[in-house]
Write a protein that holds these residues in place. Structure first.
Motif, PDB file in Angstrom:
ATOM      1  N   LEU A  46       0.852  -1.175   0.000  1.00 48.02           N
ATOM      2  CA  LEU A  46       0.000   0.000   0.000  1.00 48.02           C
ATOM      3  C   LEU A  46       0.894   1.232   0.000  1.00 48.02           C
ATOM      4  O   LEU A  46       1.697   1.421   0.923  1.00 48.02           O
ATOM      5  CB  LEU A  46      -0.903   0.012   1.243  1.00 48.02           C
ATOM      6  N   VAL A  47       0.778   2.044  -1.041  1.00 48.98           N
ATOM      7  CA  VAL A  47       1.575   3.266  -1.152  1.00 48.98           C
ATOM      8  C   VAL A  47       0.809   4.386  -0.450  1.00 48.98           C
ATOM      9  O   VAL A  47      -0.273   4.769  -0.879  1.00 48.98           O
ATOM     10  CB  VAL A  47       1.841   3.625  -2.632  1.00 48.98           C
ATOM     11  N   LEU A  48       1.369   4.879   0.654  1.00 50.58           N
ATOM     12  CA  LEU A  48       0.720   5.970   1.385  1.00 50.58           C
ATOM     13  C   LEU A  48       0.926   7.303   0.689  1.00 50.58           C
ATOM     14  O   LEU A  48       0.014   8.127   0.596  1.00 50.58           O
ATOM     15  CB  LEU A  48       1.241   6.047   2.816  1.00 50.58           C
ATOM     16  N   ASP A  49       2.148   7.542   0.227  1.00 51.44           N
ATOM     17  CA  ASP A  49       2.441   8.750  -0.548  1.00 51.44           C
ATOM     18  C   ASP A  49       3.606   8.433  -1.470  1.00 51.44           C
ATOM     19  O   ASP A  49       4.380   7.529  -1.221  1.00 51.44           O
ATOM     20  CB  ASP A  49       2.747   9.955   0.352  1.00 51.44           C
ATOM     21  N   GLY A  50       3.680   9.192  -2.568  1.00 49.61           N
ATOM     22  CA  GLY A  50       4.752   8.971  -3.531  1.00 49.61           C
ATOM     23  C   GLY A  50       4.347   8.015  -4.634  1.00 49.61           C
ATOM     24  O   GLY A  50       3.176   7.927  -5.006  1.00 49.61           O
ATOM     25  N   SER A  83      11.292   4.868  -7.352  1.00 55.26           N
ATOM     26  CA  SER A  83      10.278   4.671  -6.316  1.00 55.26           C
ATOM     27  C   SER A  83      10.617   5.573  -5.140  1.00 55.26           C
ATOM     28  O   SER A  83      11.745   5.577  -4.654  1.00 55.26           O
ATOM     29  CB  SER A  83      10.245   3.209  -5.869  1.00 55.26           C
ATOM     30  N   ARG A  84       9.638   6.356  -4.689  1.00 59.15           N
ATOM     31  CA  ARG A  84       9.873   7.273  -3.583  1.00 59.15           C
ATOM     32  C   ARG A  84       8.587   7.433  -2.785  1.00 59.15           C
ATOM     33  O   ARG A  84       7.503   7.251  -3.310  1.00 59.15           O
ATOM     34  CB  ARG A  84      10.331   8.626  -4.103  1.00 59.15           C
ATOM     35  N   GLY A  85       8.740   7.758  -1.518  1.00 61.61           N
ATOM     36  CA  GLY A  85       7.577   7.975  -0.673  1.00 61.61           C
ATOM     37  C   GLY A  85       7.516   6.972   0.464  1.00 61.61           C
ATOM     38  O   GLY A  85       8.542   6.453   0.914  1.00 61.61           O
TER      39      GLY A  85
END
Length: 106
Positions: A46-50, A83-85
């Motif tokens: 699950l990507v929260l931000d980025g 990929s970042r965040g």
């Protein structure tokens, strides 16, 4: 509280806790790639931000903020550059599959 902000090095996860047989982790993505791997049990991302730039079975799979991706057991996946965040990983254990096969717990 343990958060990805507290993690000084990218791709170092911190365990937030356990839910049933699943381990919930948070980590900071730092734009560097991560080599291909596979697991014996499914893994939820699950990507929260980025932005998470995945490669799953050789195919690019971008996952943006708020996006969720489920990697089936035994599936080869890697993180591509960029990929970042903040990422939450839920590692499902093999014993979770056994519980599922036996039916729901009441």
């Amino acid at each position: 509280m343990n958060t990805a902000v507290d993690i000084s090095e990218g791709w170092r996860s911190r365990v937030l806790g356990h839910v049933g047989t699943a381990c919930v982790k948070v980590l900071r993505m730092d734009e560097m790639p991560v080599e291909a791997e596979s697991h014996d049990a499914p893994e939820a991302l699950l990507v929260l931000d980025g932005q998470l730039q995945l490669e799953v079975s050789g195919q690019p799979v971008p996952v943006g903020a708020g996006g969720f991706y489920m990697i089936p057991a035994g599936t080869t996946h890697a993180v591509r550059p960029g990929s970042r965040g903040t990422l939450v990983i839920v590692e499902l254990r093999e014993d979770a599959e056994i519980l599922h096969e036996q039916g729901p717990i009441s």
